[in-house]
Design a protein around this motif. Structure first.
Motif, mmCIF file in Angstrom:
data_model
loop_
_atom_site.group_PDB
_atom_site.id
_atom_site.type_symbol
_atom_site.label_atom_id
_atom_site.label_comp_id
_atom_site.label_asym_id
_atom_site.label_seq_id
_atom_site.Cartn_x
_atom_site.Cartn_y
_atom_site.Cartn_z
ATOM 1 N N ASP A 42 46.408 44.459 46.272
ATOM 2 C CA ASP A 42 45.218 44.125 45.496
ATOM 3 C C ASP A 42 43.995 44.124 46.405
ATOM 4 N N VAL A 43 42.893 44.686 45.899
ATOM 5 C CA VAL A 43 41.673 44.766 46.701
ATOM 6 C C VAL A 43 40.484 44.299 45.885
ATOM 7 N N LEU A 44 39.442 43.921 46.595
ATOM 8 C CA LEU A 44 38.143 43.622 46.007
ATOM 9 C C LEU A 44 37.121 44.454 46.774
ATOM 10 N N ILE A 45 36.299 45.204 46.060
ATOM 11 C CA ILE A 45 35.263 46.031 46.675
ATOM 12 C C ILE A 45 33.916 45.596 46.121
ATOM 13 N N ILE B 75 37.893 44.239 50.614
ATOM 14 C CA ILE B 75 38.685 43.099 51.077
ATOM 15 C C ILE B 75 40.096 43.266 50.541
ATOM 16 N N PHE B 76 41.088 43.256 51.423
ATOM 17 C CA PHE B 76 42.485 43.340 51.001
ATOM 18 C C PHE B 76 42.986 41.917 50.754
ATOM 19 N N LYS B 77 43.245 41.604 49.513
ATOM 20 C CA LYS B 77 43.479 40.217 49.115
ATOM 21 C C LYS B 77 44.824 39.665 49.576
ATOM 22 N N ASN B 78 45.738 40.534 49.996
ATOM 23 C CA ASN B 78 47.044 40.055 50.448
ATOM 24 C C ASN B 78 47.140 39.909 51.960
ATOM 25 N N LEU C 289 31.031 45.922 41.797
ATOM 26 C CA LEU C 289 32.180 45.138 42.200
ATOM 27 C C LEU C 289 33.398 45.706 41.508
ATOM 28 N N LEU C 290 34.453 45.923 42.275
ATOM 29 C CA LEU C 290 35.711 46.426 41.739
ATOM 30 C C LEU C 290 36.824 45.498 42.188
ATOM 31 N N GLU C 291 37.650 45.089 41.237
ATOM 32 C CA GLU C 291 38.770 44.204 41.532
ATOM 33 C C GLU C 291 40.025 44.751 40.872
ATOM 34 N N THR C 292 41.007 45.142 41.690
ATOM 35 C CA THR C 292 42.270 45.590 41.120
ATOM 36 C C THR C 292 43.043 44.379 40.613
ATOM 37 N N LEU C 293 43.882 44.606 39.608
ATOM 38 C CA LEU C 293 44.550 43.506 38.918
ATOM 39 C C LEU C 293 46.067 43.568 39.083
ATOM 40 N N ASP C 294 46.610 42.622 39.830
ATOM 41 C CA ASP C 294 48.056 42.405 39.904
ATOM 42 C C ASP C 294 48.833 43.642 40.332
ATOM 43 N N LEU C 295 48.335 44.321 41.368
ATOM 44 C CA LEU C 295 49.138 45.381 41.964
ATOM 45 C C LEU C 295 50.220 44.735 42.822
#
Length: 298
Positions: free
Chosen positions: A12-15, A30-33, A2-8
Motif C-alpha cells: 500500500d502506498v500514499l502519493i 510513502i510506502f505504508k508497510n 493525492l493517491l492512496e491505494t486500498l488494501d493491497l
C-alpha cells in the motif's frame, strides 16, 4: 494530488504532490508497510503509472472548467485523461498544471472575457477488472484563487500520519519550478489562433466578484479509442523536453493488486476520505460544494 491505494497485500502506498510545476521533485511516495515511513521522490511519469493501474485506490485531483465552448482537450500539454463516471475526462494532478496548460489549450477568446474554475475532485475506484483504473466521483468543489495558487496536498499526508510514530518527516526544501520549452508541439484536431498568449501574466489569477451568469464546461476529450495513444505521445514529448531517456521509467516498487473484488459503489470509500467525515468537516464540505467560485486572469 493525492493517491492512496486500498488494501493491497504487501505494498500500500500514499502519493502526494505540492502544487509545484516540477515533474521530478514535486511528487512524493510513502510506502505504508515500511517500518520507517518517509516520503521518497517519485516522478510525474511514475505517478501516471500509479493512476492508470487498475488496483483499488482513492484519488484527489483537479478539474478545469471554462466559458469556452468546445475547448479542445486534445491540445493539452500537462493534463492526463482518466475515466470518471463512465466518461473520459481531462484532469490535472495539481492546479498549477491546469493554469500552465491554458497557454496551450486551443481556443480563440478575448483574455479579458475568459473565465474559469478549478475544482478539487475526490475519486474512488469502481473496479479492477479492466485494463486500467475507472473512477466514481465522491465530491468536488471550486477552489478560491488563493487555494489554486497555494494548494499543497502534503496536508493530507500530514493528517493521515500525524499520530504514526514510524513516520519521518521529509526535508522542507521546496522544489524549484521547471522550464518546459514552449515550442513543444502536441497533435491538435484543428489549428486555431489563440489570443491567450497576449495575457501579460498568465499565472496571476483572481476571483470574479461580478454576479454574472457563466456557462462553464470541461474541455472536450478526444475519442475514447485515441486516448491511450495521445497519453503516451504527451508523456514521450514531455520526457524529450526534460531530457529524460526514452526508456519507460517504472515505479519505485511495482503495484501488487489484492485478489479481493472492489465494490462498484462509493459506499465503502475509506482511508483518506475519512478526513472529510467528521461533523464539522462534512458540513464545511457541503457548503463548499454549493459555493460557485469563478476565476479570471488579472
Amino acid at each position: 494530488m493525492l493517491l492512496e491505494t486500498l488494501d493491497l497485500r504487501t505494498n500500500d502506498v500514499l502519493i502526494y504532490s505540492q502544487n509545484m510545476f516540477n515533474f521530478n521533485d514535486s511528487f512524493k511516495i510513502i510506502f505504508k508497510n515500511e517500518k520507517i515511513k518517509t516520503p521518497q521522490r517519485i516522478t510525474y511519469f511514475d505517478v501516471c503509472s500509479y493512476v492508470k493501474d487498475p488496483s483499488p485506490k482513492n484519488l484527489i485531483i483537479y478539474r478545469l472548467l471554462t466559458n469556452v465552448n468546445s475547448l479542445d482537450a486534445y491540445s493539452t500539454k500537462y493534463g492526463y485523461f482518466i475515466n470518471i463516471n463512465g466518461k473520459v475526462e481531462l484532469i490535472y494532478f495539481d492546479p498549477v498544471f491546469a493554469i500552465k496548460d491554458l497557454r496551450h489549450l486551443r481556443f480563440d477568446l478575448d483574455p479579458q472575457k475568459f473565465r474559469f474554475k478549478i475544482q478539487q475532485v475526490g475519486l474512488t475506484s469502481l473496479t479492477k477488472k479492466e485494463s486500467e483504473a475507472s473512477f466514481a466521483e465522491v465530491y468536488s468543489f471550486d477552489l478560491k484563487a488563493i487555494e489554486a495558487q497555494s494548494q499543497n496536498d502534503k496536508i493530507f499526508a500530514d493528517a493521515i500520519f500525524a499520530f504514526d510514530d514510524s513516520f519521518l518527516e521529509e526535508s522542507l526544501i521546496a522544489p524549484k519550478e521547471q522550464s518546459i520549452p514552449t515550442e513543444l508541439k502536441l497533435p491538435v484536431t484543428e489549428e486555431r489562433h489563440s489570443k491567450y498568449d497576449t495575457v501579460a501574466n498568465i499565472n496571476k489569477i483572481a476571483e470574479d466578484k461580478h454576479k454574472v451568469h457563466h456557462n462553464l464546461s470541461t474541455p472536450q476529450p478526444p475519442e475514447a479509442g485515441k486516448v491511450q495513444d495521445l497519453r503516451e505521445e504527451i508523456i514521450d514529448l514531455l520526457k524529450q523536453a526534460l531530457g529524460i531517456p526514452a526508456a519507460v521509467e517504472q515505479p519505485v516498487k511495482q503495484v501488487q493488486v489484492s485478489q479481493t473484488n472492489t465494490t462498484e459503489s462509493t459506499e465503502n470509500v475509506s482511508k483518506v476520505f475519512d478526513l472529510f467525515k467528521t461533523t464539522n468537516k462534512s458540513d464545511e464540505l457541503s457548503v463548499r460544494e454549493r459555493d460557485s467560485i469563478i476565476l479570471k486572469f488579472e
